[in-house]
Motif scaffolding. Sequence first.
Motif, PDB file in Angstrom:
ATOM      1  N   THR A  59       0.861  -1.183   0.000  1.00 15.04           N
ATOM      2  CA  THR A  59       0.000   0.000   0.000  1.00 15.04           C
ATOM      3  C   THR A  59       0.901   1.239   0.000  1.00 15.04           C
ATOM      4  O   THR A  59       2.109   1.133   0.211  1.00 15.04           O
ATOM      5  CB  THR A  59      -0.890   0.056   1.260  1.00 15.04           C
ATOM      6  N   GLU A  60       0.294   2.394  -0.209  1.00 19.83           N
ATOM      7  CA  GLU A  60       1.062   3.632  -0.139  1.00 19.83           C
ATOM      8  C   GLU A  60       1.747   3.759   1.220  1.00 19.83           C
ATOM      9  O   GLU A  60       2.923   4.114   1.297  1.00 19.83           O
ATOM     10  CB  GLU A  60       0.158   4.846  -0.370  1.00 19.83           C
ATOM     11  N   GLN A  61       1.011   3.471   2.288  1.00 25.22           N
ATOM     12  CA  GLN A  61       1.588   3.621   3.626  1.00 25.22           C
ATOM     13  C   GLN A  61       2.755   2.667   3.839  1.00 25.22           C
ATOM     14  O   GLN A  61       3.753   3.029   4.451  1.00 25.22           O
ATOM     15  CB  GLN A  61       0.528   3.411   4.708  1.00 25.22           C
ATOM     16  N   LYS A  69       9.454   8.094  -0.639  1.00 28.19           N
ATOM     17  CA  LYS A  69       8.747   9.377  -0.578  1.00 28.19           C
ATOM     18  C   LYS A  69       7.823   9.484  -1.785  1.00 28.19           C
ATOM     19  O   LYS A  69       8.201   9.142  -2.901  1.00 28.19           O
ATOM     20  CB  LYS A  69       9.733  10.546  -0.619  1.00 28.19           C
ATOM     21  N   LYS A  70       6.616   9.989  -1.551  1.00 32.51           N
ATOM     22  CA  LYS A  70       5.652  10.152  -2.636  1.00 32.51           C
ATOM     23  C   LYS A  70       5.960  11.422  -3.425  1.00 32.51           C
ATOM     24  O   LYS A  70       6.110  12.494  -2.847  1.00 32.51           O
ATOM     25  CB  LYS A  70       4.236  10.210  -2.081  1.00 32.51           C
ATOM     26  N   VAL A  89      -6.082   5.386 -11.046  1.00 30.53           N
ATOM     27  CA  VAL A  89      -7.379   4.722 -11.207  1.00 30.53           C
ATOM     28  C   VAL A  89      -7.467   3.472 -10.331  1.00 30.53           C
ATOM     29  O   VAL A  89      -8.446   3.265  -9.621  1.00 30.53           O
ATOM     30  CB  VAL A  89      -7.632   4.362 -12.689  1.00 30.53           C
ATOM     31  N   VAL A  90      -6.438   2.645 -10.371  1.00 29.40           N
ATOM     32  CA  VAL A  90      -6.446   1.392  -9.615  1.00 29.40           C
ATOM     33  C   VAL A  90      -5.701   1.619  -8.301  1.00 29.40           C
ATOM     34  O   VAL A  90      -4.494   1.833  -8.282  1.00 29.40           O
ATOM     35  CB  VAL A  90      -5.775   0.243 -10.414  1.00 29.40           C
ATOM     36  N   GLU A  91      -6.453   1.576  -7.195  1.00 27.01           N
ATOM     37  CA  GLU A  91      -5.840   1.813  -5.886  1.00 27.01           C
ATOM     38  C   GLU A  91      -4.857   0.703  -5.533  1.00 27.01           C
ATOM     39  O   GLU A  91      -5.110  -0.477  -5.770  1.00 27.01           O
ATOM     40  CB  GLU A  91      -6.940   1.884  -4.816  1.00 27.01           C
ATOM     41  N   ASN A  92      -3.739   1.091  -4.962  1.00 26.96           N
ATOM     42  CA  ASN A  92      -2.689   0.165  -4.512  1.00 26.96           C
ATOM     43  C   ASN A  92      -2.122  -0.701  -5.630  1.00 26.96           C
ATOM     44  O   ASN A  92      -1.778  -1.861  -5.412  1.00 26.96           O
ATOM     45  CB  ASN A  92      -3.172  -0.695  -3.343  1.00 26.96           C
ATOM     46  N   GLY A 121      21.304  -3.720  -4.282  1.00 29.11           N
ATOM     47  CA  GLY A 121      22.302  -4.347  -3.419  1.00 29.11           C
ATOM     48  C   GLY A 121      22.250  -3.884  -1.986  1.00 29.11           C
ATOM     49  O   GLY A 121      23.218  -4.015  -1.236  1.00 29.11           O
ATOM     50  N   GLU A 122      21.123  -3.319  -1.578  1.00 30.42           N
ATOM     51  CA  GLU A 122      20.952  -2.895  -0.187  1.00 30.42           C
ATOM     52  C   GLU A 122      19.535  -3.153   0.261  1.00 30.42           C
ATOM     53  O   GLU A 122      18.626  -3.305  -0.558  1.00 30.42           O
ATOM     54  CB  GLU A 122      21.337  -1.430  -0.002  1.00 30.42           C
ATOM     55  N   GLU A 123      19.353  -3.179   1.566  1.00 30.40           N
ATOM     56  CA  GLU A 123      18.045  -3.479   2.158  1.00 30.40           C
ATOM     57  C   GLU A 123      17.170  -2.232   2.270  1.00 30.40           C
ATOM     58  O   GLU A 123      17.674  -1.123   2.452  1.00 30.40           O
ATOM     59  CB  GLU A 123      18.221  -4.070   3.555  1.00 30.40           C
ATOM     60  N   LEU A 124      15.872  -2.449   2.173  1.00 32.31           N
ATOM     61  CA  LEU A 124      14.894  -1.436   2.546  1.00 32.31           C
ATOM     62  C   LEU A 124      14.518  -1.732   3.994  1.00 32.31           C
ATOM     63  O   LEU A 124      14.137  -2.856   4.314  1.00 32.31           O
ATOM     64  CB  LEU A 124      13.632  -1.560   1.690  1.00 32.31           C
ATOM     65  N   ASN A 125      14.634  -0.772   4.857  1.00 29.38           N
ATOM     66  CA  ASN A 125      14.316  -1.000   6.255  1.00 29.38           C
ATOM     67  C   ASN A 125      13.059  -0.277   6.630  1.00 29.38           C
ATOM     68  O   ASN A 125      12.922   0.921   6.404  1.00 29.38           O
ATOM     69  CB  ASN A 125      15.473  -0.539   7.152  1.00 29.38           C
ATOM     70  N   LYS A 126      12.137  -1.023   7.223  1.00 34.66           N
ATOM     71  CA  LYS A 126      10.881  -0.461   7.654  1.00 34.66           C
ATOM     72  C   LYS A 126      11.128   0.438   8.862  1.00 34.66           C
ATOM     73  O   LYS A 126      11.836   0.069   9.773  1.00 34.66           O
ATOM     74  CB  LYS A 126       9.917  -1.589   8.029  1.00 34.66           C
ATOM     75  N   SER A 127      10.521   1.613   8.824  1.00 30.81           N
ATOM     76  CA  SER A 127      10.701   2.536   9.942  1.00 30.81           C
ATOM     77  C   SER A 127       9.753   2.214  11.074  1.00 30.81           C
ATOM     78  O   SER A 127       8.804   1.513  10.940  1.00 30.81           O
ATOM     79  CB  SER A 127      10.490   3.964   9.475  1.00 30.81           C
TER      80      SER A 127
END
Length: 127
Positions: A59-61, A69-70, A89-92, A121-127
């Motif tokens: 989802t966006e969140q 960043k949006k 038009v199509v959500e998510n 080559g790097e991780e995305l870390n959830k905040s």
Amino acid sequence: MIQANELRRGNWVNIPEAGINCQIDIIGSKRVCIDNSKIDLDDDQTSFELESLYPIPITEQRLIDLGLKKNEKKMRFEIGDFFVCYDLVVENEFTYNNPIYGSTIIDEVHTFQNLYFALKGEELNKS
């Protein structure tokens, strides 16, 4: 259900039986261990059968939680020079566009994490 070959350490998944979204710490042939430092469990269970893991819909969140960043002007979510486009038009519905390989629809958090890692080559870390 998610297959073991789809997972990497650090992937976020859903475990409905425990009522949690959690991060994978160790992947075995039939079970995974989770990082319980980022969640609050009623019991101290840290090991779950692979069959109990399900993808988390993107989802966006969730993209924002992963550090993107949006950019409404360009209709995309960005982190550095990496971005995914969104559909008004199509959500998510989010798409990674590659000029050589074409478009890929991203609909699950762990597949997005894996794509980002494979390309950057790097991780995305959830905040």
